[in-house]
Design a protein around this motif. Structure first.
Motif, mmCIF file in Angstrom:
data_model
loop_
_atom_site.group_PDB
_atom_site.id
_atom_site.type_symbol
_atom_site.label_atom_id
_atom_site.label_comp_id
_atom_site.label_asym_id
_atom_site.label_seq_id
_atom_site.Cartn_x
_atom_site.Cartn_y
_atom_site.Cartn_z
ATOM 1 N N HIS A 196 3.051 71.304 16.298
ATOM 2 C CA HIS A 196 4.093 72.295 16.409
ATOM 3 C C HIS A 196 5.297 71.891 16.846
ATOM 4 N N PRO A 197 6.599 72.255 16.266
ATOM 5 C CA PRO A 197 7.793 71.451 16.382
ATOM 6 C C PRO A 197 8.222 71.634 18.022
ATOM 7 N N VAL A 198 7.759 72.594 18.846
ATOM 8 C CA VAL A 198 8.194 72.753 20.313
ATOM 9 C C VAL A 198 6.972 71.932 20.908
ATOM 10 N N LEU A 199 5.868 72.303 20.759
ATOM 11 C CA LEU A 199 4.819 71.796 21.298
ATOM 12 C C LEU A 199 4.462 70.202 21.358
ATOM 13 N N SER A 200 4.872 69.716 20.158
ATOM 14 C CA SER A 200 4.732 68.402 19.934
ATOM 15 C C SER A 200 5.814 67.594 20.968
ATOM 16 N N GLN A 201 6.687 68.362 21.721
ATOM 17 C CA GLN A 201 7.637 67.593 22.836
ATOM 18 C C GLN A 201 7.252 67.890 24.069
ATOM 19 N N LEU A 202 5.876 68.432 24.103
ATOM 20 C CA LEU A 202 5.319 69.015 25.298
ATOM 21 C C LEU A 202 5.507 67.936 26.603
ATOM 22 N N GLY A 203 4.807 66.812 25.974
ATOM 23 C CA GLY A 203 4.574 65.576 27.065
ATOM 24 C C GLY A 203 6.004 65.199 27.563
ATOM 25 N N ARG A 204 7.006 65.020 26.609
ATOM 26 C CA ARG A 204 8.271 64.555 27.091
ATOM 27 C C ARG A 204 8.861 65.707 27.852
ATOM 28 N N PHE A 205 8.685 66.979 27.781
ATOM 29 C CA PHE A 205 9.191 68.073 28.411
ATOM 30 C C PHE A 205 8.537 68.028 30.081
ATOM 31 N N VAL A 206 7.202 67.626 29.985
ATOM 32 C CA VAL A 206 6.671 67.602 31.390
ATOM 33 C C VAL A 206 7.071 66.531 32.204
ATOM 34 N N GLU A 207 7.374 65.527 31.415
ATOM 35 C CA GLU A 207 7.952 64.317 32.366
ATOM 36 C C GLU A 207 9.075 64.482 32.840
ATOM 37 N N PHE A 208 10.053 65.297 31.766
ATOM 38 C CA PHE A 208 11.377 65.603 32.361
ATOM 39 C C PHE A 208 11.317 66.593 33.381
ATOM 40 N N ALA A 209 10.431 67.536 33.611
ATOM 41 C CA ALA A 209 10.412 68.578 34.437
ATOM 42 C C ALA A 209 9.829 67.829 35.885
ATOM 43 N N VAL A 210 8.930 66.989 35.702
ATOM 44 C CA VAL A 210 8.681 66.187 36.877
ATOM 45 C C VAL A 210 9.689 65.346 37.523
ATOM 46 N N GLU A 211 10.583 64.862 36.605
ATOM 47 C CA GLU A 211 11.572 63.904 37.122
ATOM 48 C C GLU A 211 12.613 64.821 37.823
ATOM 49 N N ARG A 212 12.906 66.167 37.308
ATOM 50 C CA ARG A 212 13.865 67.070 37.905
ATOM 51 C C ARG A 212 13.232 67.404 39.172
ATOM 52 N N SER A 213 11.939 67.484 39.445
ATOM 53 C CA SER A 213 11.211 68.017 40.517
ATOM 54 C C SER A 213 11.393 66.843 41.763
ATOM 55 N N GLU A 214 11.484 65.790 41.149
ATOM 56 C CA GLU A 214 11.569 64.242 42.241
ATOM 57 C C GLU A 214 13.156 64.543 42.433
ATOM 58 N N LEU A 215 13.760 64.805 41.865
ATOM 59 C CA LEU A 215 15.419 65.080 41.994
ATOM 60 C C LEU A 215 15.616 65.835 43.069
ATOM 61 N N ARG A 216 14.905 67.239 43.002
ATOM 62 C CA ARG A 216 15.015 68.146 43.772
ATOM 63 C C ARG A 216 14.470 67.936 45.321
ATOM 64 N N LEU A 217 13.448 66.808 45.225
ATOM 65 C CA LEU A 217 12.794 66.384 46.591
ATOM 66 C C LEU A 217 13.856 65.473 47.199
ATOM 67 N N LEU A 218 14.531 64.754 46.439
ATOM 68 C CA LEU A 218 15.823 64.047 46.799
ATOM 69 C C LEU A 218 16.778 64.653 47.669
ATOM 70 N N ARG A 219 17.157 65.663 47.132
ATOM 71 C CA ARG A 219 18.325 66.450 47.143
ATOM 72 C C ARG A 219 17.965 67.524 48.613
ATOM 73 N N MET A 220 16.704 67.809 48.742
ATOM 74 C CA MET A 220 16.340 68.542 49.717
ATOM 75 C C MET A 220 15.960 67.643 51.008
ATOM 76 N N GLY A 221 15.981 66.107 50.856
ATOM 77 C CA GLY A 221 15.995 65.340 52.034
ATOM 78 C C GLY A 221 14.223 65.125 52.404
ATOM 79 N N ILE A 222 13.336 65.386 51.266
ATOM 80 C CA ILE A 222 11.972 65.191 51.750
ATOM 81 C C ILE A 222 11.603 63.708 51.246
ATOM 82 N N ALA A 223 12.389 63.345 50.288
ATOM 83 C CA ALA A 223 12.057 61.879 49.847
ATOM 84 C C ALA A 223 13.348 60.839 49.848
ATOM 85 N N GLU A 224 13.208 59.881 50.024
ATOM 86 C CA GLU A 224 14.285 58.948 49.835
ATOM 87 C C GLU A 224 14.542 58.090 48.670
#
Length: 288
Positions: A196-224
């Protein structure tokens, strides 16, 4: 929010979800969202455990919004011609199985991080679906979800300032949450159409979402540093601390604690209002 919509938007390169041809796939996706919204019943728990009037007001409003979202997703399923169905077990685990034990865990894990993941998934559906009616329903929903995420971020940062020792246990629990998100993504890659043209990109989307979550952890002051760059031993220690701390404080939950019904007269927002009214009374000119 600490991250803008642009920062949380993944580029699918113009790939589309077709409301007609992808009806069953979209039905499965909407049923995962539906379960998450039904867990809005947990707002009642946190309203009862709210530490102050600000939180209590927010949770009372959030409960109404979550059940509006239940109706939204039922409407979308109706538009698709799909029936309500049970969610995947990992969605149950993320939404119910990991229900936090404290207010600080709730605002961090469920509101800032958990609803942050949900928000990115909603953005992805909005940006790719070809059905204007479904897109309009979801656009209304994300405005409310954005407020939920912002509240979680703000109250997490405030908690970290008051109690810096919360950083490591919150980090450990966030790592478990990320593991569950990746497990769900692996299931989707195995069971859903990979061509599927969207689902074929699922792996990259999930890693992008995880990276954004890590950025949120940094900005909230939980991780350095981003957790993905932490040594495995450091991450393992954070997870062990989180669960060890939960076991250690579990007996304390048997003791009664003061709730808002006992502390509201000392609440900062109430005191500010009373003191403001007192000042106005003192400075108000006498009646003629």
């Amino acid at each position: 929010m600490l991250l803008s919509r642009q920062e949380m938007t993944f580029d699918f390169g113009g790939a589309r979800l077709q409301a007609g041809g992808d009806r069953a796939l979209l039905g499965w996706i909407m049923n995962q969202f539906l379960y998450g919204e039904v867990t809005g019943i947990q707002c009642g728990h946190w309203l009862y455990d709210a530490p102050d009037l600000d939180a209590a007001r927010f949770f009372s409003r959030q409960a109404v919004e979550e059940f509006q979202h239940v109706d939204n997703f039922l409407r979308i399923l109706d538009l698709l011609g799909e029936e309500p169905a049970p969610p995947h077990r990992m969605v149950r685990f993320l939404s119910t199985g990991m229900m936090p034990a404290s207010f600080e865990e709730h605002v961090c894990l469920e509101m800032a991080l958990g609803e942050g993941f949900v928000l990115m998934a909603l953005y992805a559906v909005i940006d790719t679906i070809d059905h204007a009616g479904i897109r309009e329903i979801l656009e209304r929903a994300v405005r409310q979800e954005e407020r939920h995420v912002e509240f979680g971020e703000r109250r997490t940062r405030e908690a970290i300032v008051r109690r810096p020792g919360l950083r490591r246990p919150l980090l450990g629990l966030s790592l478990v949450s990320t593991w569950a998100v990746r497990r769900l993504a692996r299931f989707m890659r195995k069971r859903l159409p990979a061509e599927h043209p969207v689902l074929s990109q699922l792996g990259r989307f999930v890693e992008f979402a995880v990276e954004r979550s890590e950025l949120r952890l940094l900005r909230m002051g939980i991780a350095e540093v981003p957790p993905s760059r932490m040594p495995l031993a450091q991450k393992g220690a954070a997870v062990a601390l989180a669960y060890g701390r939960s076991l250690a404080v579990a007996p304390l939950r048997l003791f009664p604690r003061k709730r808002l019904t006992e502390t509201y007269l000392q609440d900062p927002s109430l005191r500010a209002r009373v003191e403001g009214e007192t000042t106005r009374d003192v400075t108000r000119p006498p009646a003629a």
